[in-house]
Design a protein around this motif. Sequence first.
Motif, PDB file in Angstrom:
ATOM      1  N   GLY A 394     -44.381  37.816  52.399  1.00 18.27           N
ATOM      2  CA  GLY A 394     -45.507  37.370  51.729  1.00 18.27           C
ATOM      3  C   GLY A 394     -46.019  36.091  51.952  1.00 18.27           C
ATOM      4  N   TYR A 395     -47.055  35.505  51.324  1.00 16.06           N
ATOM      5  CA  TYR A 395     -47.387  34.181  51.609  1.00 16.06           C
ATOM      6  C   TYR A 395     -47.735  33.557  50.307  1.00 16.06           C
ATOM      7  CZ  TYR A 395     -47.932  34.638  56.495  1.00 16.06           C
ATOM      8  OH  TYR A 395     -48.079  34.670  58.064  1.00 16.06           O
ATOM      9  N   ARG A 396     -47.949  32.139  50.187  1.00 14.12           N
ATOM     10  CA  ARG A 396     -48.215  31.323  49.059  1.00 14.12           C
ATOM     11  C   ARG A 396     -49.129  30.480  49.728  1.00 14.12           C
ATOM     12  NH1 ARG A 396     -46.021  29.039  44.369  1.00 14.12           N
ATOM     13  NH2 ARG A 396     -46.754  27.092  43.765  1.00 14.12           N
ATOM     14  N   ILE A 397     -50.437  30.444  49.028  1.00 16.51           N
ATOM     15  CA  ILE A 397     -51.592  29.634  49.476  1.00 16.51           C
ATOM     16  C   ILE A 397     -51.768  28.611  48.316  1.00 16.51           C
ATOM     17  CG2 ILE A 397     -53.877  29.759  50.118  1.00 16.51           C
ATOM     18  CD1 ILE A 397     -53.501  32.679  51.258  1.00 16.51           C
ATOM     19  N   GLU A 398     -51.668  27.440  48.665  1.00 20.10           N
ATOM     20  CA  GLU A 398     -52.152  26.484  47.661  1.00 20.10           C
ATOM     21  C   GLU A 398     -53.371  25.546  48.294  1.00 20.10           C
ATOM     22  OE1 GLU A 398     -48.667  23.951  47.338  1.00 20.10           O
ATOM     23  OE2 GLU A 398     -47.355  25.216  46.847  1.00 20.10           O
ATOM     24  N   SER A 399     -54.052  25.048  47.309  1.00 24.83           N
ATOM     25  CA  SER A 399     -55.387  24.296  47.515  1.00 24.83           C
ATOM     26  C   SER A 399     -55.441  22.959  46.566  1.00 24.83           C
ATOM     27  CB  SER A 399     -56.517  25.291  47.762  1.00 24.83           C
ATOM     28  OG  SER A 399     -57.758  24.492  47.705  1.00 24.83           O
ATOM     29  N   THR A 400     -56.254  22.144  47.115  1.00 23.72           N
ATOM     30  CA  THR A 400     -56.602  20.870  46.353  1.00 23.72           C
ATOM     31  C   THR A 400     -57.907  21.079  45.290  1.00 23.72           C
ATOM     32  OG1 THR A 400     -57.932  20.008  48.005  1.00 23.72           O
ATOM     33  CG2 THR A 400     -55.670  19.355  47.992  1.00 23.72           C
ATOM     34  N   GLY A 401     -58.202  22.420  45.468  1.00 19.26           N
ATOM     35  CA  GLY A 401     -59.353  22.806  44.596  1.00 19.26           C
ATOM     36  C   GLY A 401     -59.551  24.337  44.233  1.00 19.26           C
ATOM     37  N   PRO A 402     -60.434  24.964  43.507  1.00 19.37           N
ATOM     38  CA  PRO A 402     -60.494  26.525  43.250  1.00 19.37           C
ATOM     39  C   PRO A 402     -60.605  27.331  44.297  1.00 19.37           C
ATOM     40  CG  PRO A 402     -62.217  25.384  42.332  1.00 19.37           C
ATOM     41  CD  PRO A 402     -61.331  24.357  42.845  1.00 19.37           C
ATOM     42  N   ILE A 403     -59.988  28.213  44.529  1.00 20.70           N
ATOM     43  CA  ILE A 403     -60.093  28.984  45.965  1.00 20.70           C
ATOM     44  C   ILE A 403     -59.988  30.676  45.495  1.00 20.70           C
ATOM     45  CG2 ILE A 403     -59.577  27.630  47.580  1.00 20.70           C
ATOM     46  CD1 ILE A 403     -56.743  28.803  47.575  1.00 20.70           C
ATOM     47  N   VAL A 404     -60.242  31.576  46.181  1.00 22.62           N
ATOM     48  CA  VAL A 404     -59.951  33.072  46.024  1.00 22.62           C
ATOM     49  C   VAL A 404     -59.387  33.708  47.483  1.00 22.62           C
ATOM     50  CG1 VAL A 404     -60.802  35.355  44.926  1.00 22.62           C
ATOM     51  CG2 VAL A 404     -61.923  33.017  44.310  1.00 22.62           C
ATOM     52  N   ALA A 405     -58.208  34.568  47.061  1.00 22.17           N
ATOM     53  CA  ALA A 405     -57.541  34.763  48.421  1.00 22.17           C
ATOM     54  C   ALA A 405     -57.303  36.305  48.375  1.00 22.17           C
ATOM     55  CB  ALA A 405     -56.309  33.993  48.501  1.00 22.17           C
ATOM     56  N   MET A 406     -57.364  36.857  49.601  1.00 26.24           N
ATOM     57  CA  MET A 406     -56.910  38.380  49.836  1.00 26.24           C
ATOM     58  C   MET A 406     -56.437  38.466  51.145  1.00 26.24           C
ATOM     59  SD  MET A 406     -59.027  40.093  52.172  1.00 26.24           S
ATOM     60  CE  MET A 406     -59.004  41.820  51.169  1.00 26.24           C
ATOM     61  N   TRP A 407     -55.782  39.899  51.360  1.00 23.55           N
ATOM     62  CA  TRP A 407     -55.209  39.813  52.899  1.00 23.55           C
ATOM     63  C   TRP A 407     -55.308  41.302  53.232  1.00 23.55           C
ATOM     64  CZ3 TRP A 407     -51.166  43.257  53.569  1.00 23.55           C
ATOM     65  CH2 TRP A 407     -50.388  43.725  52.804  1.00 23.55           C
ATOM     66  N   THR A 408     -55.420  41.391  54.651  1.00 28.46           N
ATOM     67  CA  THR A 408     -55.377  42.929  55.155  1.00 28.46           C
ATOM     68  C   THR A 408     -54.684  42.841  56.314  1.00 28.46           C
ATOM     69  OG1 THR A 408     -57.180  44.308  56.027  1.00 28.46           O
ATOM     70  CG2 THR A 408     -57.221  41.954  56.636  1.00 28.46           C
ATOM     71  N   SER A 409     -54.127  44.240  56.564  1.00 29.60           N
ATOM     72  CA  SER A 409     -53.416  44.315  57.824  1.00 29.60           C
ATOM     73  C   SER A 409     -53.407  45.651  58.205  1.00 29.60           C
ATOM     74  CB  SER A 409     -51.752  44.473  56.879  1.00 29.60           C
ATOM     75  OG  SER A 409     -50.740  44.502  57.996  1.00 29.60           O
ATOM     76  N   GLN A 410     -53.515  45.593  59.656  1.00 34.04           N
ATOM     77  CA  GLN A 410     -53.662  46.844  60.468  1.00 34.04           C
ATOM     78  C   GLN A 410     -52.504  47.155  61.454  1.00 34.04           C
ATOM     79  OE1 GLN A 410     -57.659  46.812  61.505  1.00 34.04           O
ATOM     80  NE2 GLN A 410     -57.785  48.774  62.953  1.00 34.04           N
ATOM     81  N   LEU A 411     -52.204  48.428  61.640  1.00 34.45           N
ATOM     82  CA  LEU A 411     -51.435  48.825  62.639  1.00 34.45           C
ATOM     83  C   LEU A 411     -51.753  50.165  63.078  1.00 34.45           C
ATOM     84  CD1 LEU A 411     -48.640  48.613  64.212  1.00 34.45           C
ATOM     85  CD2 LEU A 411     -47.358  49.629  62.112  1.00 34.45           C
ATOM     86  N   GLY A 412     -52.435  50.354  64.396  1.00 35.75           N
ATOM     87  CA  GLY A 412     -53.004  51.250  65.138  1.00 35.75           C
ATOM     88  C   GLY A 412     -54.305  51.573  64.035  1.00 35.75           C
TER      89      GLY A 412
END
Length: 426
Positions: A394-412
């Motif tokens: 998985g991932y950890r995302i840090e920012s110096t201000g407010p953000i919104v994050a999502m992820w997507t993955s594709q295999l074939g």
Amino acid sequence: MKYLAAALILAFAVGIAILPSPEPAQHESQPATAVPPISVCPIVEVGGRSTNVAVLSSVNGLGRLTTFAAGGETGSLEFRTGGSGSVVVPAVDAGAIGVSGGLVELPSDATAAGVLVNSPDSMASESCADIPTSQAALTGGSTASGSAFELQLLNPYAGEATLEVTVTTDAGIESDSRFDSVIVPPLTSLTLDLTTIIPGRESIGVDVETTRGSVLVFGRQTIGSETAIWRAVAPGQDWWLPVPGGADPKQLLISSVGSGDVEYQVDLYGPEGLQEAFETGVLGSRGQARIPLDEVTTTAAAFRIIATGPVVADLWMQSETGLAATSASPVDAPVWLLPGAAGPAGGSGSAVVLNSGLEEVTVTLRSLTDQSLTRDFTLPSERVLSVDLVAANGYRIESTGPIVAMWTSQLGAARTAALGVPIQDG
């Protein structure tokens, strides 16, 4: 997902079988009931599909995955997040069978869990749920030809739960006694098969009101061999939704859950920055709007949905062979955890990050695995960043201000998408 270490120790000591059910407050003067330090996950171990539970934490600590179904535990497994603060646990190793529930006892305050459901030709993902609400809703299901839609109702608590389910389709509000006073026994995963109850519906929205006890609600859509899982959320009036790039058909679905008209406004964060009131409209009683996003831009973007009444907003991505869905976020935050996010072997993955603030920020993206990789990016105000992902727990995302994050993955042809988990002070 803020939990106390002492409560975690207590949960380990007493086991899940006697977890009290957090009752909704009845009066302002009553004290709030403490939320157990757990996360609740939908598990699928049937039909060639298997589930992995990904846990991301700020510490190297102990946790436990306990699976449950039909009124009791089916197994339990202790895990450690290790030096990376992450681990992926096969649900079958914790005794999971069929369509069931998983209860994750978490090792730290800033922790998130998510599921990845895989088969040889499909993939689905979603973050697990932590705090039950008295009302939860989702939109986007279908029982039309070739489609199957189910609701999974998870009750990990010691008390019985009673629900009222309101289902709205292209035929109007559905009337069926199986939606009235639905009882979910303790330690039970109950499936409502809407394909059998209301077949042939092109578009379905669901509103679940808990009148006694507590449940967590997930939707599961199957079209052909592909499956999408997304979580029901408490309706609100302000939503954030990052969207990955690509030319595949994508839709933003907005549904109202109450009576009376609701006005809505959609702001677009695109390649040129913020475009306010990109789309506006009015929803009738329990109405739905579908906005084709692939016609707007093929690059990564984000949307803010503001409404005059309670609504839910979901992202729906469907091609001839691929299927993915995820819910919008009611908050932005400086830290996001993306459990399970990765670029699978032979496939691709990406994280999409919106800078929702008015100042430029520095975004740090860290893969959580045995050999972590950290990357820093500068993200201007009201702009969107898309970053390729490598293999990780998985991932950890840090920012110096407010953000919104999502992820997507594709295999074939298979694809999946999930909103991250916000951490306000972790």
